[in-house]
Each structure stands twice: as C-alpha cells, then as structure tokens.
Design a protein around this motif. Sequence first.
Motif, PDB file in Angstrom:
ATOM      1  N   ALA A 174       0.712  -1.324  -0.035  1.00  0.00           N
ATOM      2  CA  ALA A 174      -0.061  -0.203  -0.105  1.00  0.00           C
ATOM      3  C   ALA A 174       0.932   1.147  -0.102  1.00  0.00           C
ATOM      4  O   ALA A 174       0.435   2.415  -0.527  1.00  0.00           O
ATOM      5  CB  ALA A 174      -0.851   0.310   1.255  1.00  0.00           C
ATOM      6  N   TRP A 175       2.060   1.036   0.556  1.00  0.00           N
ATOM      7  CA  TRP A 175       2.878   2.275   0.645  1.00  0.00           C
ATOM      8  C   TRP A 175       3.335   2.692  -0.910  1.00  0.00           C
ATOM      9  O   TRP A 175       3.559   4.104  -1.021  1.00  0.00           O
ATOM     10  CB  TRP A 175       4.179   2.084   1.277  1.00  0.00           C
ATOM     11  N   ALA A 176       3.072   2.137  -1.859  1.00  0.00           N
ATOM     12  CA  ALA A 176       3.558   2.425  -3.390  1.00  0.00           C
ATOM     13  C   ALA A 176       2.310   2.879  -4.041  1.00  0.00           C
ATOM     14  O   ALA A 176       2.396   3.257  -4.989  1.00  0.00           O
ATOM     15  CB  ALA A 176       4.126   1.143  -3.968  1.00  0.00           C
ATOM     16  N   ASP A 177       1.159   2.825  -3.512  1.00  0.00           N
ATOM     17  CA  ASP A 177      -0.100   3.463  -3.996  1.00  0.00           C
ATOM     18  C   ASP A 177       0.016   4.961  -4.330  1.00  0.00           C
ATOM     19  O   ASP A 177       0.797   5.608  -3.719  1.00  0.00           O
ATOM     20  CB  ASP A 177      -1.257   3.183  -3.292  1.00  0.00           C
ATOM     21  N   GLU A 178      -0.765   5.611  -5.447  1.00  0.00           N
ATOM     22  CA  GLU A 178      -0.538   6.917  -5.533  1.00  0.00           C
ATOM     23  C   GLU A 178      -1.106   7.499  -4.812  1.00  0.00           C
ATOM     24  O   GLU A 178      -2.009   7.247  -4.078  1.00  0.00           O
ATOM     25  CB  GLU A 178      -1.416   6.712  -7.074  1.00  0.00           C
ATOM     26  N   THR A 179      -0.651   8.959  -4.686  1.00  0.00           N
ATOM     27  CA  THR A 179      -1.073   9.942  -3.589  1.00  0.00           C
ATOM     28  C   THR A 179      -1.799  11.031  -4.244  1.00  0.00           C
ATOM     29  O   THR A 179      -1.317  11.407  -5.448  1.00  0.00           O
ATOM     30  CB  THR A 179       0.086  10.618  -2.961  1.00  0.00           C
ATOM     31  N   ALA A 180      -2.735  11.498  -4.023  1.00  0.00           N
ATOM     32  CA  ALA A 180      -3.667  12.742  -4.377  1.00  0.00           C
ATOM     33  C   ALA A 180      -3.257  13.954  -3.503  1.00  0.00           C
ATOM     34  O   ALA A 180      -3.095  13.581  -2.358  1.00  0.00           O
ATOM     35  CB  ALA A 180      -5.066  12.359  -4.595  1.00  0.00           C
ATOM     36  N   THR A 181      -3.577  14.968  -3.960  1.00  0.00           N
ATOM     37  CA  THR A 181      -3.785  16.249  -3.249  1.00  0.00           C
ATOM     38  C   THR A 181      -5.132  16.588  -2.843  1.00  0.00           C
ATOM     39  O   THR A 181      -6.056  16.475  -3.526  1.00  0.00           O
ATOM     40  CB  THR A 181      -3.086  17.548  -3.881  1.00  0.00           C
ATOM     41  N   GLY A 182      -5.431  16.423  -1.230  1.00  0.00           N
ATOM     42  CA  GLY A 182      -6.765  16.798  -0.944  1.00  0.00           C
ATOM     43  C   GLY A 182      -6.884  18.272  -0.540  1.00  0.00           C
ATOM     44  O   GLY A 182      -5.933  18.728   0.162  1.00  0.00           O
ATOM     45  N   LEU A 183      -7.803  18.758  -0.692  1.00  0.00           N
ATOM     46  CA  LEU A 183      -8.280  20.268  -0.633  1.00  0.00           C
ATOM     47  C   LEU A 183      -9.406  20.227   0.217  1.00  0.00           C
ATOM     48  O   LEU A 183     -10.414  19.718  -0.351  1.00  0.00           O
ATOM     49  CB  LEU A 183      -8.133  21.093  -1.627  1.00  0.00           C
TER      50      LEU A 183
END
Length: 75
Positions: free
Chosen positions: A43-52
């Motif tokens: 799971a550490w390699a999953d994509e990251t999104a910017t949350g606003l």
Amino acid sequence: MAAKPVKAAIGEMWINCQVCGSERFRERDVKLNSFGMEFMKLAWADETATGLICWRCGYVHLFVNREIKLYRADT
C-alpha cells in the motif's frame, strides 16, 4: 498547530469549493489505496492525491493532477 488556509489553481484557473464556492482550503496528501496493493502489503506504493478540504464547509476535493499550485491565503 492549525493548518494555514491556502488557495489553489491549475494553470490560470482558480479552484473554488464545489459545494459552497469558497476559495480557501486546508491541504493534505491522501493515499489512493487499492485492494491489490493492500493485499500484497504494498500500500505504501499506491498513488497519492492532493486533498483540498474546504475551509468553510469541509467538503474534500481530490486532485491527482501534478500541475496544481498552492498559494498562501490571507487570513
């Protein structure tokens, strides 16, 4: 320490809250976990999104567009 409000833009277009129209947000990284990666303990390699997170109503907007720019908002 409380988060400072930010404004956000993609290119020349400023982002406003889809619910209340506010232009001020709190920013945080959000992991976009997938079942397969969780199952394989990656799971550490999953994509990251910017949350606003809207400063006024709390609605969460997610962006995977890396062109998003954040600017300090006046308090």
